[in-house]
Design an enzyme around this catalytic site. Structure first.
Site, short mmCIF file in Angstrom:
data_model
loop_
_atom_site.label_atom_id
_atom_site.label_comp_id
_atom_site.label_asym_id
_atom_site.label_seq_id
_atom_site.Cartn_x
_atom_site.Cartn_y
_atom_site.Cartn_z
N GLU A 86 -4.06 7.41 -4.70
CA GLU A 86 -4.55 6.75 -5.92
C GLU A 86 -5.98 7.21 -6.20
O GLU A 86 -6.76 7.34 -5.26
CB GLU A 86 -4.54 5.23 -5.74
CG GLU A 86 -3.17 4.66 -5.48
CD GLU A 86 -3.22 3.15 -5.21
OE1 GLU A 86 -4.26 2.50 -5.45
OE2 GLU A 86 -2.21 2.63 -4.74
N HIS A 116 -1.90 0.09 -9.83
CA HIS A 116 -2.47 -0.86 -8.84
C HIS A 116 -3.10 -2.07 -9.55
O HIS A 116 -4.30 -2.31 -9.46
CB HIS A 116 -3.50 -0.15 -7.94
CG HIS A 116 -3.73 -0.89 -6.64
ND1 HIS A 116 -4.07 -0.26 -5.46
CD2 HIS A 116 -3.66 -2.21 -6.33
CE1 HIS A 116 -4.22 -1.14 -4.50
NE2 HIS A 116 -3.97 -2.34 -5.01
N ARG A 139 0.86 -1.18 0.00
CA ARG A 139 0.00 0.00 0.00
C ARG A 139 0.90 1.23 0.00
O ARG A 139 1.96 1.25 0.65
CB ARG A 139 -0.89 0.04 1.25
CG ARG A 139 -2.06 -0.93 1.26
CD ARG A 139 -3.14 -0.53 0.26
NE ARG A 139 -4.29 -1.42 0.30
CZ ARG A 139 -4.47 -2.47 -0.50
NH1 ARG A 139 -3.55 -2.77 -1.41
NH2 ARG A 139 -5.57 -3.21 -0.41
P1 NAP Z 1 -0.49 -11.23 5.19
O1 NAP Z 1 -0.30 -12.66 4.86
O2 NAP Z 1 -1.44 -10.87 6.28
O3 NAP Z 1 0.96 -10.62 5.47
C1 NAP Z 1 1.04 -9.37 6.00
C2 NAP Z 1 2.43 -9.07 6.47
O4 NAP Z 1 2.35 -7.77 7.09
C3 NAP Z 1 2.99 -10.03 7.48
O5 NAP Z 1 4.35 -10.24 7.19
C4 NAP Z 1 2.84 -9.28 8.81
O6 NAP Z 1 3.91 -9.47 9.69
C5 NAP Z 1 2.94 -7.85 8.38
N1 NAP Z 1 2.27 -6.98 9.33
C6 NAP Z 1 0.98 -6.98 9.71
N2 NAP Z 1 0.75 -6.03 10.62
C7 NAP Z 1 1.95 -5.41 10.84
C8 NAP Z 1 2.37 -4.35 11.68
N3 NAP Z 1 1.50 -3.73 12.47
N4 NAP Z 1 3.65 -3.98 11.65
C9 NAP Z 1 4.54 -4.60 10.84
N5 NAP Z 1 4.19 -5.63 10.02
C10 NAP Z 1 2.91 -6.02 10.02
O7 NAP Z 1 -1.01 -10.40 3.93
P2 NAP Z 1 -0.81 -10.74 2.38
O8 NAP Z 1 -1.92 -11.58 1.92
O9 NAP Z 1 0.59 -11.18 2.15
O10 NAP Z 1 -1.02 -9.28 1.77
C11 NAP Z 1 -0.15 -8.24 2.10
C12 NAP Z 1 -0.66 -6.92 1.58
O11 NAP Z 1 -0.45 -6.82 0.17
C13 NAP Z 1 -2.17 -6.70 1.71
O12 NAP Z 1 -2.52 -6.29 3.02
C14 NAP Z 1 -2.45 -5.65 0.67
O13 NAP Z 1 -2.37 -4.37 1.24
C15 NAP Z 1 -1.32 -5.84 -0.33
N6 NAP Z 1 -1.83 -6.29 -1.63
C16 NAP Z 1 -1.63 -5.51 -2.73
C17 NAP Z 1 -2.11 -5.92 -3.96
C18 NAP Z 1 -1.88 -5.10 -5.20
O14 NAP Z 1 -2.70 -5.16 -6.11
N7 NAP Z 1 -0.79 -4.38 -5.32
C19 NAP Z 1 -2.81 -7.11 -4.08
C20 NAP Z 1 -2.99 -7.89 -2.94
C21 NAP Z 1 -2.49 -7.47 -1.72
P3 NAP Z 1 4.04 -10.64 10.76
O15 NAP Z 1 4.52 -11.80 9.97
O16 NAP Z 1 5.02 -10.08 11.71
O17 NAP Z 1 2.67 -10.87 11.32
#
Ligand code: NAP
Length: 311
Positions: A259, A277, A230
């Site tokens: 965005e 995006h 993000r």
């Molecule tokens: P996920 O499995 O929940 O992984 C999230 C990561 O963020 C984990 O490594 C977690 O760390 C970390 N995190 C969560 N809260 C935190 C905090 N307060 N401080 C520091 N680190 C924190 O999520 P995911 O499925 O991989 O998706 C990740 C993100 O990608 C989504 O939330 C979304 O915003 C983004 N995304 C973007 C697109 C795009 O089109 N560009 C598409 C899909 C997703 P820990 O391991 O320490 O818990």
């Protein structure tokens, strides 16, 4: 009257399924909810939400019998989950089905920026080739690469980069079982240890500005920063300053603070690859996301356990 309200711009296939299978009423955006009559709003039990506009308690209160917000997307930072929970409203998202696409795109951004693929394409189209060779770029394989956030998508990114013979480093709040990848307890330490940085943490208030001016400085003038998470995670003004002043080699960005009206300073830079995006934007993945969103709504309406609950 409809029990399901679908907010956002859906594909023809999703629209047909939302209307056909769920009898959903389609609205372009959250603003349109207040134009519905009080009885129409009282009918709504589930909302299919696709968008990045803030969805907080004030919107939820317009729908007094709302029981579910089913988000189209894994990132639900636009939804105030605390407000939802306080009102007894469940929230679901669409994890995992998009991991491959987003990870593919992250690697593509790093490769594109390392090898200056977009700049080379523009140079070739401009007819420059007969006058000489395109300037040398920088190798991507075999470098030290940091993944900031080793969640579902971050893990897929790291696995792909390992196949590019990268030395993988990562930041997470606790160490994870990995094939010998190096854990760092804070983002500055991670950035100082690597050549390039790929951001894959969640968005939202808790991670806002996590990639600070200090992190960017630690990455250094030869580094490339890729962000597919993000825009809010990065101090965008600090990133722009560093890119403009040559304190960072380049950036590959799929997400931005404002965005779709991104900071015009980005448009003047030749050391960035800018994408609108599109991390999950393939026919296959968007279809899977829509199907998962509808499965969650069907589960709620059928009093079955939600498939991918957030709260
Ligand atoms: P996920 O499995 O929940 O992984 C999230 C990561 O963020 C984990 O490594 C977690 O760390 C970390 N995190 C969560 N809260 C935190 C905090 N307060 N401080 C520091 N680190 C924190 O999520 P995911 O499925 O991989 O998706 C990740 C993100 O990608 C989504 O939330 C979304 O915003 C983004 N995304 C973007 C697109 C795009 O089109 N560009 C598409 C899909 C997703 P820990 O391991 O320490 O818990």
């Amino acid at each position: 009257m409809a029990r399901v309200l679908a907010i956002g711009a859906y594909s023809d296939e999703d629209r047909a399924a939302l209307q056909g299978d769920l009898g959903a009423r389609m609205l372009a955006g959250l603003d349109a909810i207040s134009a519905l009559s009080v009885p129409e709003r009282a009918e709504v039990e589930a909302m299919a939400y696709k968008g990045h506009a803030a969805l907080d308690g004030a919107v939820m209160d317009l729908l007094p019998n709302l029981r579910l917000i089913a988000n189209f997307g894994v990132g639900y930072d636009a939804i105030n989950v605390g407000d939802a929970t306080a009102r007894g409203i469940r929230v679901t998202n669409t994890p995992d089905v998009l991991n491959d696409d987003v990870a593919d795109l992250a690697v593509a951004l790093l490769l594109a920026e390392s090898r200056r693929m977009v700049a080379a394409d523009i140079w070739t189209r401009a007819g420059n080739w007969p006058q000489g060779e395109f300037p040398l770029a920088r190798k991507m394989s075999g470098r030290r690469i940091g993944v900031l956030g080793l969640g579902r998508i971050g893990r897929e990114i790291a696995d792909r980069l390992a196949a590019f013979k990268a030395e993988i480093h990562y930041f997470a709040r606790s160490e994870k079982p990995t094939p010998g990848w190096q854990w760092h307890a804070d983002p500055v330490a991670l950035a100082a240890a690597v050549d390039d940085l790929v951001i894959a943490v969640v968005g939202g208030p808790e991670t806002a500005g996590l990639v600070s001016a200090e992190v960017i400085a630690a990455l250094g003038p030869d580094g490339i920063l890729v962000n597919i998470s993000r825009g809010s995670v990065v101090d965008e003004a600090a990133l722009l300053d560093a890119l403009e002043q040559g304190r960072l080699r380049g950036a590959g960005l799929d997400v931005f603070v404002n965005e779709p009206r991104i900071d015009p300073r980005f448009l003047a830079l030749s050391n960035v690859t800018l994408l609108p995006h599109v991390g999950s934007a393939t026919h296959e993945t968007r279809a899977a996301m829509g199907a998962l969103q509808r499965q969650n709504i069907l589960a709620l309406l059928g009093d079955e356990p939600l498939v991918t609950p957030v709260n």
